[in-house]
Design an enzyme around this catalytic site. Structure first.
Site, PDB file in Angstrom:
ATOM      1  N   ARG A   1       0.841  -1.191   0.000  1.00 20.13           N
ATOM      2  CA  ARG A   1       0.000   0.000   0.000  1.00 20.13           C
ATOM      3  C   ARG A   1       0.879   1.245   0.000  1.00 20.13           C
ATOM      4  O   ARG A   1       2.089   1.163   0.196  1.00 20.13           O
ATOM      5  CB  ARG A   1      -0.935   0.006   1.199  1.00 20.13           C
ATOM      6  CG  ARG A   1      -0.199  -0.296   2.495  1.00 20.13           C
ATOM      7  CD  ARG A   1      -0.717   0.410   3.676  1.00 20.13           C
ATOM      8  NE  ARG A   1      -0.459   1.828   3.582  1.00 20.13           N
ATOM      9  CZ  ARG A   1       0.728   2.392   3.781  1.00 20.13           C
ATOM     10  NH1 ARG A   1       1.794   1.685   4.075  1.00 20.13           N
ATOM     11  NH2 ARG A   1       0.870   3.696   3.678  1.00 20.13           N
ATOM     12  N   GLY A   2       0.231   2.400  -0.194  1.00 21.94           N
ATOM     13  CA  GLY A   2       0.976   3.650  -0.319  1.00 21.94           C
ATOM     14  C   GLY A   2       1.091   3.963  -1.792  1.00 21.94           C
ATOM     15  O   GLY A   2       1.466   3.101  -2.591  1.00 21.94           O
ATOM     16  N   ALA A   3       0.757   5.210  -2.160  1.00 18.83           N
ATOM     17  CA  ALA A   3       0.649   5.546  -3.576  1.00 18.83           C
ATOM     18  C   ALA A   3       1.902   5.175  -4.383  1.00 18.83           C
ATOM     19  O   ALA A   3       1.795   4.463  -5.394  1.00 18.83           O
ATOM     20  CB  ALA A   3       0.286   7.025  -3.726  1.00 18.83           C
TER      21      ALA A   3
ATOM     22  N   GLN B   1      -2.310   2.125  10.076  1.00 17.89           N
ATOM     23  CA  GLN B   1      -1.030   2.253   9.375  1.00 17.89           C
ATOM     24  C   GLN B   1      -0.047   3.116  10.158  1.00 17.89           C
ATOM     25  O   GLN B   1       1.160   2.983  10.013  1.00 17.89           O
ATOM     26  CB  GLN B   1      -1.219   2.862   7.975  1.00 17.89           C
ATOM     27  CG  GLN B   1      -1.935   1.983   6.979  1.00 17.89           C
ATOM     28  CD  GLN B   1      -3.425   2.223   6.964  1.00 17.89           C
ATOM     29  OE1 GLN B   1      -4.001   2.702   7.947  1.00 17.89           O
ATOM     30  NE2 GLN B   1      -4.074   1.907   5.863  1.00 17.89           N
TER      31      GLN B   1
ATOM     32  N   ASP C   1      -2.188  10.814  -1.919  1.00 15.75           N
ATOM     33  CA  ASP C   1      -2.519   9.780  -2.899  1.00 15.75           C
ATOM     34  C   ASP C   1      -2.809  10.372  -4.272  1.00 15.75           C
ATOM     35  O   ASP C   1      -2.622   9.714  -5.286  1.00 15.75           O
ATOM     36  CB  ASP C   1      -3.690   8.926  -2.413  1.00 15.75           C
ATOM     37  CG  ASP C   1      -3.225   7.995  -1.310  1.00 15.75           C
ATOM     38  OD1 ASP C   1      -3.133   8.453  -0.150  1.00 15.75           O
ATOM     39  OD2 ASP C   1      -2.891   6.833  -1.609  1.00 15.75           O
TER      40      ASP C   1
ATOM     41  N   ASN D   1      -5.802  12.251   0.380  1.00 12.00           N
ATOM     42  CA  ASN D   1      -4.882  11.423   1.159  1.00 12.00           C
ATOM     43  C   ASN D   1      -5.726  10.632   2.155  1.00 12.00           C
ATOM     44  O   ASN D   1      -6.936  10.845   2.274  1.00 12.00           O
ATOM     45  CB  ASN D   1      -3.831  12.288   1.868  1.00 12.00           C
ATOM     46  CG  ASN D   1      -2.703  11.456   2.466  1.00 12.00           C
ATOM     47  OD1 ASN D   1      -2.170  10.564   1.800  1.00 12.00           O
ATOM     48  ND2 ASN D   1      -2.336  11.711   3.709  1.00 12.00           N
ATOM     49  N   LYS D   2      -5.098   9.733   2.878  1.00 13.23           N
ATOM     50  CA  LYS D   2      -5.787   8.874   3.849  1.00 13.23           C
ATOM     51  C   LYS D   2      -6.792   9.675   4.689  1.00 13.23           C
ATOM     52  O   LYS D   2      -6.486  10.767   5.167  1.00 13.23           O
ATOM     53  CB  LYS D   2      -4.733   8.234   4.751  1.00 13.23           C
ATOM     54  CG  LYS D   2      -5.239   7.388   5.885  1.00 13.23           C
ATOM     55  CD  LYS D   2      -6.183   6.281   5.478  1.00 13.23           C
ATOM     56  CE  LYS D   2      -5.575   5.330   4.466  1.00 13.23           C
ATOM     57  NZ  LYS D   2      -6.601   4.458   3.834  1.00 13.23           N
TER      58      LYS D   2
END
Lengths: 371, 371
Positions: free
Chosen positions: A46-48, A219, A260, A270-271
């Site tokens: 995960r993570g852009a 996370q 993101d 973003n998150k």
């Protein structure tokens, strides 16, 4: 420390399973496009930026698998960085069937998650080669390998540069609050928001890190805190809801998050929870920075309204390790991301330097300068 | 529906164990002051008004236990609402030793949790009787029983009145977001913030409820959602960090929370995350109401700076059902409450009506009017 988040190794995509951290440090060898797609969907990777790399490697893996199935006498690995082998002359597959296979793989990978734009940027780069008509299979394989590894290498280089630019914002003894995980685990291995902290720490500055735990999947407490401990950086975990209490008491000098997707005007997806932090920072006049490589900018989205927000499964919120934390049948609102308006952002930290207001003009300038 | 959160029954303090909800609906019979204190500390009973009642019942329990140990031929129960028995003439204990015992009990109960002021208000009311020199043991027992049950009865009456006043703010079809649990489980059985919703629903208004899950202990998803489902009120659970996304998208008409302590100027301590919501509401111009009975006001605290904030154990944040969600050794910031400045509050909903700005003047007026 550069984390080994994702690698292309012995004909597999190797990732660290992020759903098991911090208790278990386990690497998975993904052997098919479907496995890579499942790993992205289930947030094992995960993570852009990391998703972008995983997707590029996934396309390469698809090519590797196809070659192994079609050429006679295949070598153990075609595309390993150091041990890759060329196709034996005389057993070349048909380029058209290769293209069909790879475009299918690109479609599968592109359907995994809708918000992080790096995924689409990486797949577009791979697709451009797939669609070239001027390459024979030998040149084609070389280009595909080169592009996949280049996406990774550029990302690492980008992160190190972002770290340097961002570090100028951090003075010795400062406290930084961050949300989710924009570290080595979310990227090629160094990090965006956390890369800035690593860079400052490597210059000998003492930085106190506060990590929002980041519900529903933790996370922040699972991944960011784990990264920080591995790097011996003093870190305090807090519930997302405690950030206002912390910031209002004057204990935070600045906030840095990842992104993101950044629209042309600076609106940033973003998150979920990032918007909350930006609003709190605005209230208490604390600088709010977004660390985002240019690969995270989407110039086709005029504003945040043009960004698709992924809604995720209810079970992420109402179950934990199989234990029910809400009554059966209750409704759930679980967007994976929120959109922070540009007006709440102090600056973007990119590999080309800091981008300040007015964002629409300065984002365009930054991109033009790179051409 | 009025919940049976807390009761004095057959010589025990009976509570519903809130740590087991929503999976298990279990009642505990607490047989000693130490057990009541432990239940308060471990949040088996929680919520400012409920803690106040538990403490008053705890003092009564201490008297009951003492009488059973000292008088000859004790009846099964001294203080049950309907079955209480007087002390047999001729076996009266010494009033001085009764007082010593009860002041000890008051000290033990007063040391359980520092922030909710209802605890201290209830204990003060019981202490005033304990310290009276003009009562013989028979009159004394009568007064103690009367006061403990009166604290409960007044609270229920208060909650019903608050519900009526608050309901005037809710129109048919409105959406209300709330944080933590300020419902029947937090009170004598009807609720403060949630009492307002119950009252509106009982008038036939359709109200959509959004419940912040409320980390770290999930009082929103576990308790508020459970109460709402029991009352057939449509409810959506969300992570605390998703409230900004929800509110910014226009889906919330107003926010109502409870309070653990309100200072003389209107600054309000409530469950961590309340400040966040108030800031978000201010940003998006959404009314932010605090439902607080007058027993929650602390006129001795000039401002929020005078309110003691309890810091709770790190394990609440880094463990869930025994599973580690943060690396060992990481620091934790875990305040149980935050303080919302009066400037972010639209109005207080009390049993004497709504209190609007200027709060310092109007809070004083409300209290003077009651004298």
């Amino acid at each position: 420390m550069i984390f080994r988040t994702i690698d292309y190794f012995e004909g597999k995509v190797r990732i660290i399973d992020q759903t098991l951290l911090p208790s278990i440090e386990k690497y998975l060898d993904l052997g098919s496009v479907d496995e890579v797609a499942e790993a992205i969907r289930s947030l094992k990777v995960r993570g852009a930026p990391a998703i972008g790399i995983a997707a590029a490697y996934g396309v390469l893996l698809s090519l590797e698998t196809f070659l192994k199935q079609t050429v006679s006498d295949p070598p153990p690995f075609f595309f390993d960085r150091t041990n890759g082998k060329a196709i034996t002359a005389g057993s070349e597959p048909d380029m058209r069937s290769v293209r069909v296979k790879l475009l299918q793989a690109i479609d599968i990978l592109g359907a995994t998650r809708p918000t992080a734009v790096n995924l689409f940027h990486a797949l577009d780069r791979m697709r451009k080669i797939v669609e070239r008509e001027d390459l024979d299979i030998h040149l084609f394989c070389g280009k595909m390998k080169e592009e996949a590894f280049r996406i990774f290498d550029e990302e690492i280089e980008t992160e190190l540069k972002m770290g340097e630019y961002g570090s100028s914002l951090l003075k010795d003894g400062m406290s930084v609050l961050t949300h989710c995980n924009a570290g080595g685990l979310a990227t090629a291995g160094y990090g965006t928001a956390l890369g800035v902290i690593y860079s400052a720490a490597s210059e000998g500055k003492k930085i106190d890190v506060f990590a929002d735990e980041t519900r529903p999947l933790f996370q922040g407490s699972r991944l960011t805190a784990w990264e920080m401990m591995k790097n011996d950086i003093a870190t305090t975990v807090l519930c997302d809801s405690a950030a206002a209490s912390l910031i209002s008491s004057g204990k935070v000098d600045l906030v840095i998050t990842g992104a993101d997707r950044v629209a042309r005007n600076g609106d940033t997806a973003n998150k979920t929870g990032t918007l909350t932090l930006a609003i709190i920072c605005s209230k208490y006049k604390i600088p709010f920075y977004v660390a985002a490589p240019l690969s995270t900018f989407d110039l086709e989205a005029e504003t945040g309204a043009g960004i698709v927000i992924e809604n995720r499964d209810r079970d992420e919120v109402v179950l934990f390790q199989g234990v029910k934390i809400a009554p059966s049948g209750v409704r759930v609102y679980n967007p994976a991301f929120d959109v922070t308006p540009a007006s709440l952002i102090t600056a973007f930290i990119t590999e080309k330097g800091l981008i300040y207001c007015p964002f629409d003009i300065n984002i365009e300038k930054t991109f033009s300068a790179g051409e």
